[in-house]
Enzyme design. Structure first.
Site, PDB file in Angstrom:
ATOM      1  N   GLU A  39       0.831  -1.205   0.000  1.00 34.99           N
ATOM      2  CA  GLU A  39       0.000   0.000   0.000  1.00 34.99           C
ATOM      3  C   GLU A  39       0.866   1.257   0.000  1.00 34.99           C
ATOM      4  O   GLU A  39       0.584   2.219  -0.717  1.00 34.99           O
ATOM      5  CB  GLU A  39      -0.933   0.009   1.223  1.00 34.99           C
ATOM      6  CG  GLU A  39      -1.920  -1.137   1.259  1.00 34.99           C
ATOM      7  CD  GLU A  39      -1.394  -2.409   1.943  1.00 34.99           C
ATOM      8  OE1 GLU A  39      -2.223  -3.256   2.288  1.00 34.99           O
ATOM      9  OE2 GLU A  39      -0.162  -2.546   2.134  1.00 34.99           O
TER      10      GLU A  39
ATOM     11  N   CYS B  82      -2.519  -2.933   7.305  1.00 36.75           N
ATOM     12  CA  CYS B  82      -2.070  -2.822   8.696  1.00 36.75           C
ATOM     13  C   CYS B  82      -2.260  -1.377   9.159  1.00 36.75           C
ATOM     14  O   CYS B  82      -2.539  -0.490   8.348  1.00 36.75           O
ATOM     15  CB  CYS B  82      -0.605  -3.241   8.807  1.00 36.75           C
ATOM     16  SG  CYS B  82       0.553  -2.021   8.143  1.00 36.75           S
TER      17      CYS B  82
ATOM     18  N   CYS C 195      -0.260   1.176   7.103  1.00 34.25           N
ATOM     19  CA  CYS C 195      -0.786   1.406   5.761  1.00 34.25           C
ATOM     20  C   CYS C 195      -2.077   2.211   5.805  1.00 34.25           C
ATOM     21  O   CYS C 195      -2.305   3.075   4.955  1.00 34.25           O
ATOM     22  CB  CYS C 195      -0.993   0.080   5.041  1.00 34.25           C
ATOM     23  SG  CYS C 195       0.585  -0.740   4.678  1.00 34.25           S
TER      24      CYS C 195
END
Length: 163
Positions: free
Chosen positions: A58, A86, A89
């Site tokens: 990302e 996560c 990101c």
């Protein structure tokens, strides 16, 4: 073609990007940013290839889009990613002003493959005592330096670019 089918195609492309990255000695994560005008930017996980723990798919997609477009503002863009982002990101997408995130596999499916980021989610959701156990973050307030000097300089800067 309905919006849902376009979204499914973009998400399938992010998954294919991830699979191709694994075939090329990369991590099993891929991302695709589609801007409001239809521009497309790919990102793959390069953590081990670049020895860069921030090089998640990302983030690399966001970096590619921002560099190519000459902006840090991706308002109107959609981030399609092969797996649930996560916390890092997600924060990166927020800072980039991405308008929406769409993902395929979730964090539990990633954990089953050995990518368990539950501790990072727990860090932000947990108590101060729990965070202290994982990684202490301390503030020093009795220092001899002016902690606000960078902000004062920034506020007075005529050429600053607000973000």
């Amino acid at each position: 073609m309905t919006d849902h089918s376009v979204e499914a195609e973009n998400l399938a492309e992010a998954v294919a990007i991830a699979a191709n990255n694994v075939r090329n000695a990369g991590g099993p994560f891929g991302a695709l940013i589609v801007t409001a005008d239809g521009s497309r930017f790919e990102g793959v996980n390069r953590v081990t290839a670049n020895n860069d723990p921030t090089a998640h798919a990302e983030v690399t997609a966001i970096r590619a889009a921002c560099t190519a477009l000459g902006t840090f503002d991706l308002s109107g863009a959609v981030l399609y990613t092969s797996c649930e982002p996560c916390p890092m990101c997600l924060a990166s997408a927020l800072w980039a002003r991405v308008s929406r995130v769409v993902f395929a596999a979730d964090r539990h499916e990633a954990a089953a493959a050995g990518f368990d980021d539950a501790v990072f989610y727990a860090y932000f959701e947990g108590s101060a005592t729990e965070r202290e156990t994982l990684m202490p973050v301390d503030r020093i307030t009795d220092a001899t330096f002016n902690k606000n000097e960078p902000f004062a300089l920034w506020a007075a800067l005529d050429t600053r670019i607000d973000y």
